[in-house]
Design an enzyme around this catalytic site. Sequence first.
Site, PDB file in Angstrom:
ATOM      1  N   TYR A 182       7.819 -82.656  47.130  1.00  0.00           N
ATOM      2  CA  TYR A 182       6.059 -81.816  46.410  1.00  0.00           C
ATOM      3  C   TYR A 182       5.707 -82.381  45.395  1.00  0.00           C
ATOM      4  O   TYR A 182       4.943 -82.120  45.261  1.00  0.00           O
ATOM      5  CB  TYR A 182       5.696 -80.609  47.079  1.00  0.00           C
ATOM      6  CG  TYR A 182       7.563 -79.930  46.305  1.00  0.00           C
ATOM      7  CD1 TYR A 182       7.602 -79.817  45.543  1.00  0.00           C
ATOM      8  CD2 TYR A 182       8.351 -78.908  47.368  1.00  0.00           C
ATOM      9  CE1 TYR A 182       8.299 -79.413  44.123  1.00  0.00           C
ATOM     10  CE2 TYR A 182       9.415 -78.872  46.942  1.00  0.00           C
ATOM     11  CZ  TYR A 182       9.634 -78.111  45.478  1.00  0.00           C
ATOM     12  OH  TYR A 182      10.276 -77.750  45.099  1.00  0.00           O
ATOM     13  N   LYS A 191       6.261 -72.037  49.366  1.00  0.00           N
ATOM     14  CA  LYS A 191       7.246 -71.794  49.000  1.00  0.00           C
ATOM     15  C   LYS A 191       7.943 -71.682  49.483  1.00  0.00           C
ATOM     16  O   LYS A 191       8.646 -70.718  50.041  1.00  0.00           O
ATOM     17  CB  LYS A 191       6.750 -70.639  47.496  1.00  0.00           C
ATOM     18  CG  LYS A 191       8.188 -70.454  46.441  1.00  0.00           C
ATOM     19  CD  LYS A 191       8.092 -69.398  45.719  1.00  0.00           C
ATOM     20  CE  LYS A 191       9.141 -69.579  44.419  1.00  0.00           C
ATOM     21  NZ  LYS A 191      10.249 -69.043  45.346  1.00  0.00           N
ATOM     22  N   ASP A 245      11.401 -71.004  50.894  1.00  0.00           N
ATOM     23  CA  ASP A 245      12.805 -70.087  51.101  1.00  0.00           C
ATOM     24  C   ASP A 245      14.318 -70.978  50.656  1.00  0.00           C
ATOM     25  O   ASP A 245      14.421 -71.392  52.027  1.00  0.00           O
ATOM     26  CB  ASP A 245      12.688 -69.384  52.311  1.00  0.00           C
ATOM     27  CG  ASP A 245      14.268 -68.138  51.079  1.00  0.00           C
ATOM     28  OD1 ASP A 245      14.799 -68.536  50.490  1.00  0.00           O
ATOM     29  OD2 ASP A 245      14.682 -67.726  52.047  1.00  0.00           O
ATOM     30  N   CYS A 297      32.912 -45.025  28.189  1.00  0.00           N
ATOM     31  CA  CYS A 297      33.069 -46.843  28.788  1.00  0.00           C
ATOM     32  C   CYS A 297      34.219 -45.908  30.083  1.00  0.00           C
ATOM     33  O   CYS A 297      35.452 -45.407  29.666  1.00  0.00           O
ATOM     34  CB  CYS A 297      34.266 -47.707  27.862  1.00  0.00           C
ATOM     35  SG  CYS A 297      34.460 -48.612  28.893  1.00  0.00           S
ATOM     36  N   CYS A 308      29.777 -50.280  24.867  1.00  0.00           N
ATOM     37  CA  CYS A 308      30.907 -50.440  24.836  1.00  0.00           C
ATOM     38  C   CYS A 308      31.414 -50.808  23.591  1.00  0.00           C
ATOM     39  O   CYS A 308      32.080 -52.236  22.890  1.00  0.00           O
ATOM     40  CB  CYS A 308      32.063 -50.135  25.843  1.00  0.00           C
ATOM     41  SG  CYS A 308      33.535 -49.557  25.288  1.00  0.00           S
ATOM     42  N   CYS A 364      37.479 -48.714  28.477  1.00  0.00           N
ATOM     43  CA  CYS A 364      38.350 -47.618  27.645  1.00  0.00           C
ATOM     44  C   CYS A 364      38.396 -46.706  27.276  1.00  0.00           C
ATOM     45  O   CYS A 364      39.273 -46.130  26.460  1.00  0.00           O
ATOM     46  CB  CYS A 364      38.616 -48.819  27.140  1.00  0.00           C
ATOM     47  SG  CYS A 364      37.083 -49.004  26.009  1.00  0.00           S
ATOM     48  N   GLU A 370       1.181 -74.383  47.051  1.00  0.00           N
ATOM     49  CA  GLU A 370       1.609 -74.872  47.885  1.00  0.00           C
ATOM     50  C   GLU A 370       2.732 -73.896  48.553  1.00  0.00           C
ATOM     51  O   GLU A 370       2.854 -72.735  47.950  1.00  0.00           O
ATOM     52  CB  GLU A 370       2.890 -76.236  47.180  1.00  0.00           C
ATOM     53  CG  GLU A 370       1.880 -77.524  46.921  1.00  0.00           C
ATOM     54  CD  GLU A 370       2.618 -78.397  45.600  1.00  0.00           C
ATOM     55  OE1 GLU A 370       2.078 -79.137  44.868  1.00  0.00           O
ATOM     56  OE2 GLU A 370       4.351 -77.736  45.010  1.00  0.00           O
ATOM     57  N   LYS A 411       4.431 -64.020  44.130  1.00  0.00           N
ATOM     58  CA  LYS A 411       5.949 -63.336  45.420  1.00  0.00           C
ATOM     59  C   LYS A 411       4.990 -62.421  46.403  1.00  0.00           C
ATOM     60  O   LYS A 411       4.136 -61.860  45.792  1.00  0.00           O
ATOM     61  CB  LYS A 411       7.456 -62.984  44.548  1.00  0.00           C
ATOM     62  CG  LYS A 411       7.639 -64.305  43.373  1.00  0.00           C
ATOM     63  CD  LYS A 411       7.566 -65.159  44.475  1.00  0.00           C
ATOM     64  CE  LYS A 411       9.586 -65.176  45.476  1.00  0.00           C
ATOM     65  NZ  LYS A 411      10.380 -65.054  44.002  1.00  0.00           N
ATOM     66  N   CYS A 432      38.654 -53.732  25.039  1.00  0.00           N
ATOM     67  CA  CYS A 432      38.349 -53.015  26.337  1.00  0.00           C
ATOM     68  C   CYS A 432      38.292 -54.257  27.285  1.00  0.00           C
ATOM     69  O   CYS A 432      37.958 -55.317  26.906  1.00  0.00           O
ATOM     70  CB  CYS A 432      37.125 -52.822  26.222  1.00  0.00           C
ATOM     71  SG  CYS A 432      35.518 -52.072  28.080  1.00  0.00           S
TER      72      CYS A 432
END
Length: 673
Positions: free
Chosen positions: A225, A115, A117, A408, A426, A411, A113, A314, A432
């Site tokens: 479908y 695909k 979008d 980090c 971190c 922080c 089938e 794909k 944080c």
Amino acid sequence: MPDQDIQQQIAALSKELNDYNYQYYVLAESHISDYAYDHKMKELEALERAYPNFSDPNSPTQKVGGAVTSKFQTVTHKWPMMSLGNTYNAEELSEFDERVRKAVGDQVAYVCELKFDGLSLSITYENGKLLRAVTRGDGNQGDDVTENVKTIRSIPLALNQADYPELFEIRGEVFMHKPAFERLNSARAEANEKVYANPRNFAAGTLKLQDSAEVAKRPLDCFLYFLYTENRNKLFHTHWESIQDLKKWGFQTCEHTQLCTSLQEVLDFVNFWDKQRHFLSYDIDGIVIKVNDYAQQEELGFTAKNPRWAISYKFNAEQVETTLNSVSYQVGRTGAVTPVANLSPVQLAGTTVKRASLHNANEILRLQLHEGDSVYVEKGGEIIPKIIGANATVRKADARPISYPTACPECQTPLVRQEGEAVHYCPNEDGCPPQIIGKMQHFIGRKMMDIEGLGDETIEAFYKAGILHRITDIYQLSNHQQELKQLERFGEKSIEKMLHGIEASKEKPFEKVLFSLGIRHVGDTIAKKLAQHFKHIDQLAAASIEEIAAVQDIGIRIAESVRNYFQESFHQQEIQLLKDAGLQFQVVEKEVVLASESFAGKTFLISGTFANYSREELAAFIESHGGKMLSSISAKLNFLVAGDKMGPAKLAKAEKLNIPIINEEQLLAMRAE
């Protein structure tokens, strides 16, 4: 004119217009001009206004909309709308074919089938009439968009006379044709309104409009479908058979769907549409390949996320070149630091791309990225932008390599990287800010505690206002009502709604609470398995790494993460406070009344198809007599209940382990033994 004649005239016009819709959308035939169709529609509308007692909720006039929805209701899918695994080349597709044949034998056919979008949709029909339409959502639950879907002309409100089930679900994809999208977008641009990036976004935005009359003005379309219903195997043996009957019932299916009897035919279909897709009036981004035989689909079953009997191929993503302006670093709720590329804006697959994920430090090194590089960008699966390389031929001589930070960015705590992992973290989880906010946002999420009246923006606002500092503070918000009223856009009704949602969340089951805690590597499925195995939070907290890892599908990595979480004194305090607040930290066992204990202590696995019962009915029979179902063949299995078309691999493994193989009649007879 007598009432009886009026009623007959309305019925005749309704049937005629429904027939024209069927001819146009399903049969691709046009037996009437647009002008004549519109004239008959207006005639029917006038009659229904004049004689409302004869109007039918399934009349063609209902396609014009009119209902206003203030909020879309959340509906749980009876059959989860799972995502598909992806392949990107012939080798991966061949591996999928080999896995299928190994499980069910060489007599395999596939349905290929396009695909689409678009926006996935599940529509329920009862007694031939449209009952409910729900978006895919997170796969387990979605939004009820019934009133909007009723305006789509290619979706029938009432079906043709046919032998369809009393109650069934049909899956499909809502989309917008490219010429319609371009026409509507041009009109929006002329009116100085926001234009949409692509037809998919336009269709998705349209389906979530609150006024169905506005939805009716936009030409959405839909291909159906896939069918779900109880005892589907008694209606059809194959997916292909069901598609042919869907047309007879009145549904629009895609004319380009094809039945393939070999892998080569599948590859030929894929290659043909990879070239021809650009000539379609709608967007597709690949091909869906489904095992045709329903019995083989059941035999193959599902993983936690995907059906094993279907896969998506794909097409290659569109690729563009643009400039890497800088790299910034985002800190997530688990402390993971993710590099993000900031790009010069560029059009890619219908959207403007400004940012792309770089995943981790390893990816930056692999790509050998430098400041100001010209980079190649594509969309992985045509959804998520990613950098796939740099054009080193145009790199400046003095360009400096991109270096990953050691502290980090939020922080300044030194980052850590656990052995065997690519991600830097971190460790300052209780100090944080992005981690604190992220953990609270995760806790209130839809699949977690689902607290109505609390959203991500509200959590962030409360944190910045100093009202929330940790998850447990959420259950103390009732003590801060005066402070809340001082915040912008937060009145008494909003506060009342939020507090009601917080109180209601205390009834969420243990598995939801466990998932909400945000333990690293513990997702929805893992939380369910841990909750069912340990039954109580205290038993899980006291378990060793080995005991946790012994749970089915729980590996050492997850077990270590869970053990480390419960050893932290900060987490122990949080859990105690949540207990005090009244949250559920143990599994509430439902009392099950067994028909007998004939199968007590026995394990079963069902495979194949059966003449008199569905697999679900046989499983329910086994469990009602004290038996336990297993999902795979192992030495722990006592009986394999085998039907027709059982996979040869399962049969061979059962014979090798000397597991008794019985049929449905023998199973039923065992009850009385």
